[in-house]
Enzyme design. Structure first.
Site, PDB file in Angstrom:
ATOM      1  N   ALA A 115      -3.485   2.189   9.605  1.00 51.24           N
ATOM      2  CA  ALA A 115      -3.631   3.888   9.767  1.00 51.24           C
ATOM      3  C   ALA A 115      -4.052   4.581   8.602  1.00 51.24           C
ATOM      4  O   ALA A 115      -3.926   4.162   7.258  1.00 51.24           O
ATOM      5  CB  ALA A 115      -2.540   4.261  10.579  1.00 51.24           C
ATOM      6  N   HIS A 116      -4.330   5.669   8.676  1.00 52.77           N
ATOM      7  CA  HIS A 116      -4.275   6.634   7.549  1.00 52.77           C
ATOM      8  C   HIS A 116      -3.461   6.874   6.836  1.00 52.77           C
ATOM      9  O   HIS A 116      -2.559   6.828   7.075  1.00 52.77           O
ATOM     10  CB  HIS A 116      -4.897   8.159   8.411  1.00 52.77           C
ATOM     11  CG  HIS A 116      -3.962   8.730   8.976  1.00 52.77           C
ATOM     12  ND1 HIS A 116      -4.261   9.800   9.821  1.00 52.77           N
ATOM     13  CD2 HIS A 116      -2.690   8.603   9.283  1.00 52.77           C
ATOM     14  CE1 HIS A 116      -3.279  10.370  10.487  1.00 52.77           C
ATOM     15  NE2 HIS A 116      -2.138   9.435  10.374  1.00 52.77           N
ATOM     16  N   ASN A 117      -3.801   6.734   5.343  1.00 56.00           N
ATOM     17  CA  ASN A 117      -2.679   7.064   4.354  1.00 56.00           C
ATOM     18  C   ASN A 117      -1.861   6.024   4.257  1.00 56.00           C
ATOM     19  O   ASN A 117      -0.746   6.193   3.545  1.00 56.00           O
ATOM     20  CB  ASN A 117      -2.070   8.524   4.406  1.00 56.00           C
ATOM     21  CG  ASN A 117      -3.049   9.750   4.306  1.00 56.00           C
ATOM     22  OD1 ASN A 117      -3.579  10.286   5.052  1.00 56.00           O
ATOM     23  ND2 ASN A 117      -3.327  10.137   3.139  1.00 56.00           N
TER      24      ASN A 117
END
Length: 346
Positions: A239-241
């Site tokens: 997922a993001h980051n």
């Protein structure tokens, strides 16, 4: 191509037991060996096959001792599995390579294409994108605007690299992998969910391999980072980051939620779930189908949900199977206690 036992032993630094002139031209599992094939034995569970295999040459570890006669020529080495990997790499490198840029590829005018690059039919290299030397861009790959792909990197069919993302040198991305799709960011409102723009990027460092249909999302802000030497299996969601430390290996169907930080040299088995905004220490091993809801210390081995020490998990699992009987027994004991209370009150 054909290689003799002598040539193979010299290449991997092994010791021959048998005919140094024995020749092979293909590879086979030890239980499926045929004349002219090279096999290996590293798992003791397969030892019995070495006495019946039809393979011409078998790689074994130095500590292997035969209990019966073996027809195949043996090559003893410090690590049979590692030696096999070296030989298979040599075999792969000897195979013919595609070259050139297909006239059916779509390449924007202001791209930078390195030397000795292969770009297959219907690949799309968008404006400002860069492709490093000796890289392979297979059919139907998309490299978005201003994205960068390093040298000696392979993008297999239908890989998609979104705009501005970075892929390092010596990487392999298998079919259908997606790098840089939007992270799952939505703000709830009375009218529904409002999309939060994902304006960051994804950075894949050198020597990373990403399996088929695995997704590494772009960051909301900043970067999602997969550090050097990481190996990701098929069907993984990053997922993001998220940040994944160097040389971590993750098996299929694992999901890592947003902003989690994974340490170096970790090993996650299949279907592991990692909660968001947590930190997993270096050298952590997690068993299949486990869940990590919080931070972990370096060097731990964990299993279950919430993940705990594997020995405790095994004991807990054994008790769990007995719970229905224990529940019945507990009910019986409660009734006996109530009867005793009544008798004492009298």
């Amino acid at each position: 191509m054909e290689f003799s036992a002598k040539q193979i032993a010299e290449y991997i630094g092994g010791t021959i037991v048998g005919d140094e002139n024995a020749k092979v031209h293909t590879f086979a599992k030890i239980e499926e060996g045929v004349p002219g094939a090279l096999s290996f034995l590293s798992n003791p569970k397969y030892t019995h096959y070495i006495y019946s295999t039809q393979s011409s040459i078998v790689l074994v570890n130095n500590d292997f001792c035969a209990e019966h006669e073996i027809k195949a020529t043996l090559i003893k080495t410090a690590n049979a599995y590692d030696s096999l990997a070296k030989l298979m790499t040599l075999y792969e490198q000897s195979m013919p390579k595609k070259s050139g840029i297909s006239p059916l590829a779509s390449i924007a005018e202001n791209t930078k294409i390195g030397s000795n690059v292969y770009i297959g039919p219907f690949a799309c290299i968008e404006e400002g994108a860069e492709i490093g030397d000796n890289s392979y861009i297979h059919p139907h790959v998309t490299v978005g605007c201003h994205a960068k792909v390093g040298a000696n990197t392979i993008l297999y069919p239908n890989v998609t690299i979104y705009h501005d993302c970075r892929i390092g040198n010596n990487c392999i991305l298998h079919a259908g992998a997606v790098v840089g799709a939007d992270g799952f960011g939505f703000a709830p409102t009375p009218e529904g969910y409002e999309k939060i723009p994902q304006i960051g990027i994804t950075v894949i460092e050198d020597n990373v391999e990403i399996g088929a249909n695995t997704c590494v999302d772009r960051a909301t802000m900043g970067a999602t980072i997969v550090h050097s030497g990481v190996k990701l299996d098929n069907l993984i969601q990053i997922a993001h980051n998220v940040e994944i430390g160097s040389h971590t290996a993750i098996a299929s169907q694992t999901g890592i939620a947003g902003s989690a930080k994974i340490g170096e040299w970790c090993v996650f088995a299949g279907q592991v779930g990692i909660a968001g905004h947590i930190k997993v220490g270096d050298h952590v091993t997690v068993g299949a189908q486990s869940g990590i809801p919080g931070n972990t210390k370096p060097g731990q081995t964990l299993m279950g949900y919430p993940a705990i020490d594997p020995k405790l998990f095994a004991r807990s699992a054994a008790i769990y199977k007995k719970l229905p009987d224990m529940y019945v027994e507990l009910g019986r004991l409660q009734k006996e206690i109530e009867e005793l209370k009544k008798q004492l009150n009298k």
